[in-house]
Design an enzyme around this catalytic site. Sequence first.
Site, mmCIF file in Angstrom:
data_model
loop_
_atom_site.group_PDB
_atom_site.id
_atom_site.type_symbol
_atom_site.label_atom_id
_atom_site.label_comp_id
_atom_site.label_asym_id
_atom_site.label_seq_id
_atom_site.Cartn_x
_atom_site.Cartn_y
_atom_site.Cartn_z
ATOM 1 C CG LEU A 112 67.630 -40.791 56.959
ATOM 2 C CD1 LEU A 112 68.937 -39.998 57.069
ATOM 3 C CD2 LEU A 112 67.439 -41.379 55.337
ATOM 4 N N GLY A 200 70.086 -47.413 56.614
ATOM 5 C CA GLY A 200 70.160 -46.702 57.950
ATOM 6 C C GLY A 200 71.129 -45.863 57.870
ATOM 7 C CB SER A 201 72.163 -43.736 56.134
ATOM 8 O OG SER A 201 70.748 -43.340 55.514
ATOM 9 N NE ARG A 202 75.901 -37.174 60.842
ATOM 10 C CZ ARG A 202 76.545 -36.988 61.842
ATOM 11 N NH1 ARG A 202 76.939 -37.998 62.692
ATOM 12 N NH2 ARG A 202 77.372 -36.062 62.028
#
Length: 237
Positions: A112, A200-202
């Site tokens: 993301l 902001g990630s996964r």
Amino acid sequence: MSGQPTGNPLAHAVQLARETFPPMHPAGRPFLLGGLAATIVARRFSKRLGVVGALATAGMTAFFREPKRVPPLRDNVAISAADGTVSLIEEAVPPAELGLPAEPRMRVSVFLSVYDVHVQRTPAAGVISKVAYKPGKFLSADLDKASEVNERNSLVLHTVDGHELVVVQIAGLVARRIRCDVREGDKVSAGETYGIIRFGSRVDTYLPPGSRVVVAKGQRTVGGETVLAELPALGES
């Protein structure tokens, strides 16, 4: 019916606004209120600062958007838990803190960016059987080792079709806050919002053996709608 004009122009304008602008996740409300307060204060000192504050507040509001999604009417599928880009498709062992067998499963990772919707949604209907949080580092979420060393929150979902899915929220370089709103024993629907990661990630989804992945690396996903994989019929896994 939605989209039909009402007799009241003001009510119709409000209706159009609701349909055009998605609602905000509750986690964003403190940021919105703080941004509005800061904008009002800044406006007293400078019109330019007031404009900057208003734009920053609008951007913050957009980050926490939670648009309505319609999950596919299909059985035995796992849908994407997040909006983003498929960054990895590979076999990996689920997080150790879940206490699952240390056997590799197919894992689909969705990265993301700060521009994506950041709420997470359940990949299928079922019951949450395990939730585990693990502190860690804040490496860039698109790195392979982020799944192992970064801060994460994992859950195990037993679907109504009898499958076991694992979904992991992973913090990234900028994202340093993971929120998970489900608990062990909770019943969830497919595509239901269960958490959010800032900024902001996964999200990793571990699939049961025998699953057929139907997305490709680099493909864009829509959380709560895009089918990641077709799950095996009972007795075939």
